[in-house]
Design an enzyme around this catalytic site. Structure first.
Site, PDB file in Angstrom:
ATOM      1  CG  HIS A  90      -2.021   0.953   1.205  1.00  0.00           C
ATOM      2  ND1 HIS A  90      -1.830   2.307   1.302  1.00  0.00           N
ATOM      3  CD2 HIS A  90      -3.353   0.772   1.065  1.00  0.00           C
ATOM      4  CE1 HIS A  90      -3.011   2.914   1.232  1.00  0.00           C
ATOM      5  NE2 HIS A  90      -3.949   2.004   1.086  1.00  0.00           N
ATOM      6  NE  ARG A 143      -3.349   7.866  -1.547  1.00  0.00           N
ATOM      7  CZ  ARG A 143      -3.241   6.646  -2.027  1.00  0.00           C
ATOM      8  NH1 ARG A 143      -3.011   6.461  -3.313  1.00  0.00           N
ATOM      9  NH2 ARG A 143      -3.341   5.599  -1.238  1.00  0.00           N
TER      10      ARG A 143
END
Lengths: 603, 246
Positions: A236, A256
């Site tokens: 990740h 994000r």
């Protein structure tokens, strides 16, 4: 054998995360007698950590979404190594699986017109993730757990399974011990569902807890099932990098999705510098457009921070390696900048990302509404796992099923964020349904006492040995080894070295010694997990060595390009008759004409 | 950073005592890191429960210098390291070993609370239209990570051991989440009064103070539930009304 407590069930589910619980709920609703065993307490499995949401094409926020687009997104994200039938089933069934959670008590965030709200996530064309702030996994596991306890399921907590038992070719159950007292337990069952999650503990920097030692993959492998796609490990892109004690803890992609941007130490949004060809047409080429996308402008394309995880992770590694990283070896993830765009931004951020706010404030003394976070890649997920039938989730061992992270097929070379929670629900349900069906069609298998005795003897051996290496040292050496030699960027010589080291660690593990008694003995528990860790580590390294190309989660420094020929193959691993690990190239499951048409439509 | 001494309770249900472990500390460390360091280097068999290490699973509850805490969220820079740091298991539940307690009672209690019962769907697609402001309140309760620290400090359980009459703050929060769920149609008010002992809570708010999720347990969950009990069973006007209705 009479000395061990023995249980009889139709279906034994190993693991109590999202997939295991969903499987148990389904099998029990089908009228079979079900037992769930879990290494931790109920409700503590790693599903609880999932933050962003569950992907389902409900089209509540953008009515252009449909299962076809979700299918195409999943296949593109997986670089077409996915099992297309699984991707189809997943995309079609996920919306119903999400809706039924609501009927079982889940409280999702809502749209203005009162439907389940959906958010943007990397690799998903439309806002698709049903969510509850940034604690969706908690909502999901609690809902399933609370629903399950009223169904008469036999939940046995803090049990570690050490071996599967067989009756001839078919599955006969499993044997394990309770962590509390160290007593052996024998589970006789007509069907076994593996739902043990991932392998993150094979690496030093990981978002996974102590439980994720690849038990399901290793148990299945030793029982004669096949593993698939083990070279594909997802790192990740955004884990915490500071302070050292929290290194690896996940920072949700939701940051994000809500407008957070990645910058290097020059302040540059470096993700704009490297947009892969097959995503260029769907990715914003300027900051303004990216912002419009995250605020719901349907004409805008997504910002490059929301490209697939494998790509973002590698871009971060590149920035750090080329000297443009943050002080503690990551890059900057900034959500506080949205104050330029949003009124009352601190409140907005706290509302949308409450647990991120809390996590950084409490563990890092950082107020994410005011300053950027430092983030770097962390081992998060394994795309590979037990090879299963797309529809039934049964492995090649009759009666042995697998679902969720420990199964392979849906995600191919790279998993899209949000596709994991929906995977757990869709295939957990199917595994439960077909395990129940299977259990109804067969008689109770016979237990073979030599198998049980051998497993019991092996389990207590570390207490009887003196002078062997301690379990923690072996585990740490393996984690360093995998991190350095079989991590985000791989090379032939390094993976060869990894395999040599794994072989020497296997010898040490065979001689591991522990002290104390069998009651809740963490040292012994760690020793018992070593075999699984070493097995899955070997599988990752062997498959990684064989795949001489870069694709999805697997990046080869010595073969940095994608190879069309390799795009036609998965790598399958099985245990050979002599006990060695067999690694083979097998053709991918081809897409049907209809699948191809959908992919073309969504190019 | 300075070195420190951790004074950890070691033992099982037959008894035990504190043992001192010296450790080297580093920046950003939390109590759970210290326990892990001791476990890896000095006491391999030290028993501790943990999972996520990020305050999301509620496994590592213990009492640090006497305060109920999640070990993973308690930073060493919040403690006085010139003195030994005491770590002991939660005192309300029976100890299994070292820092691990038997919390199974909580799982049994949960089963006694009536499960979700959906009302009729109001949308043509067979689902419900629910406004965000109607889920804001129960969503607060759904943040609960089941660390059981609230149960650990509640005097009805800790001092008076009323495990058979009283379900404790965790399960009032759980019941409140169901009662205030806009899709739920079950009625748990009589159970709260008769089976779950809500009247025994005298709102000292100890539970609220220790909640790592900062759920306003007393104000937002327990008091509204108490009000429902009062409305349904002790409201004189309603009683009168019921009498006439026969």
């Amino acid at each position: 054998m009479a000395s061990y407590e023995t249980f009889e069930h139709d279906v034994l589910v190993i693991g109590a995360g999202g997939a295991g619980l969903r499987a148990a709920v389904e099998a029990s609703a089908a009228g079979t007698k079900v037992c769930v065993v879990s290494k931790s307490l109920l409700g503590k499995a790693h599903t609880v950590m999932a933050e962003g949401g569950m992907a389902a094409a409900m089209a509540n926020v953008d009515d252009r979404d449909s299962w076809r687009v979700h299918f195409a997104d999943t296949m593109r994200g997986g670089q077409y190594l996915n099992n297309p039938r699984m991707a189809e089933i997943h995309a079609k069934e996920a919306p119903d699986r999400v809706r039924e959670l609501e009927a079982w008590g889940a409280l999702f965030d809502r749209t203005k017109d009162g439907r389940i709200l959906q958010r943007n996530f990397g690799g998903h064309r439309y806002p698709r993730l049903a969510h509850v702030g940034d604690r969706t996994g908690l909502e999901m596991i609690r809902t399933l757990q609370d629903h399950g306890v009223h169904q008469g399921i036999d939940f046995q907590m803090e049990i570690t399974i050490v071996t599967l038992l067989k009756d001839g070719d078919r599955i006969a159950g499993a044997m394990g011990y309770d962590r509390e007292r160290g007593r052996f337990k024998v589970y006789r069952a007509k069907a076994v569902v593996l739902a043990t999650g991932g392998i993150g503990r094979a690496y030093q920097i990981t978002s996974n807890s102590w439980e994720y030692t690849g038990d399901g993959q290793a148990l299945a492998y030793h029982a004669g099932a096949k593993l698939l796609d083990m070279e594909f490990v997802q790192f990740h892109p955004t884990g915490m990098v500071w302070p050292p004690s929290v290194k690896g803890i996940l920072v949700t992609e939701g940051v994000r999705g809500e407008g957070g941007v990645l910058r290097n130490n020059k302040g540059r949004r470096f993700m704009f510098d490297d947009i892969p060809e097959n995503y260029r047409s769907s990715t914003a080429d300027n900051e303004e457009e990216g912002w419009r996308y995250v605020t719901g402008d349907k004409s805008a394309r997504r910002p490059p921070e929301l490209l697939t995880r494998d790509h973002v992770a590698r871009c971060i590694v590149r920035e750090v390696r080329e000297g443009r990283g943050s002080p503690h070896g990551g890059v900057f993830l900034d959500i506080s900048w949205i104050k330029e765009k949003v009124q009352n931004a601190p409140e907005h951020i706290k509302k949308k990302l409450p647990s991120m706010y809390h996590q950084f404030k409490q563990l890092g003394d950082i107020d994410i509404t005011k300053e950027p976070m430092e983030v770097g890649p962390t081992t998060h997920y394994v795309m590979g796992g037990v090879r299963v039938d797309a529809d039934s989730q049964m492995s090649c061992v009759p009666g042995l099923f697998a679902a969720g992270e420990c199964a392979a097929g849906l995600h191919g070379a790279n998993r899209l964020g949000g596709n994991s929670l929906s995977d757990l629900l869709v295939f957990g349900k199917r595994a439960g349904e077909f395990a129940a069906k299977h259990a109804k069609s067969v008689s109770m298998p016979k237990l073979d006492s030599p198998q049980v005795e051998a497993a019991a003897k092996a389990a207590v051996a570390p207490f009887e040995r003196q002078g062997g290496e301690g379990p923690y040292q072996i585990q740490q050496t393996l984690q360093d080894n995998m991190q350095q030699l079989a991590g985000i960027v791989r090379r032939e010589d390094e993976m060869t070295r990894a395999l040599e080291l794994i072989a020497s660690l296997k010898a040490k593990a065979a001689n591991v010694s522990v002290y104390g008694n069998r009651e809740y003995n963490a040292g012994w528990h760690t020793a018992m997990d070593l075999d699984s860790l070493l097995t899955v580590s070997e599988a990752v390294a062997r498959a990684g060595l064989m795949r001489r190309e870069s694709r999805g989660g697997h990046f080869r420094d010595d073969f940095p390009g994608k190879d069309n020929e390799w795009g036609q193959y998965n790598i399958e691993i099985s245990k050979a008759a002599d006990g060695s690990m067999r690694v083979e190239r097998v053709p991918i499951v081809p897409m049907t004409g209809e699948h191809q048409k959908i992919v073309e439509e969504n190019k | 950073m300075a070195n420190a001494t951790f004074r950890i309770w070691r033992g099982d249900k037959s008894g035990g005592g504190y043992k001192d472990y010296p450790i080297e500390t580093s920046e950003g460390m939390v109590v759970l890191d210290a326990v892990h360091q001791i476990q890896a280097s000095q006491a391999n068999d030290l028993a501790v429960r943990w999972n996520c290490k990020a305050g999301k699973c509620g496994s590592c509850s213990a009492e640090v210098n006497g305060f109920p805490k999640l070990m993973c969220m308690t930073r060493l820079n919040t403690l006085d390291l010139t003195q030994p740091v005491t770590v002991q298991p939660m005192q309300t539940f029976p100890v299994i070993r070292d820092l691990v307690t038997d919390v199974s009672w909580n799982y049994e209690v949960k089963k006694t609370i009536q499960k979700m019962k959906t009302r009729k769907p109001d949308a043509s697609d067979g689902t419900w239209r629910v406004n965000q402001r109607d889920v804001d309140r129960p969503q607060e309760f759904r943040k609960c990570i089941e660390c059981f620290l609230c149960q650990n400090v509640c005097h009805v359980l800790r001092e008076h051991q009323m495990f058979s009459e009283f379900v404790g703050p965790r399960f009032f929060v759980y019941a409140a989440a169901l009662e205030m769920n806009p899709v739920d149609a079950a009625d748990r008010v009589a159970d709260l009064k008769d089976k779950h002992g809500i009247g025994l809570c005298n709102i000292t708010k100890c539970c609220t103070h220790v909640c790592p999720e900062e759920i306003k347990i007393t104000d937002n969950a327990i008091i509204p539930l108490k009000e429902r009990v009062v409305d349904e069973f002790f409201d004189p006007v309603r009683k009168l009304f019921k009498m006439f209705k026969g």
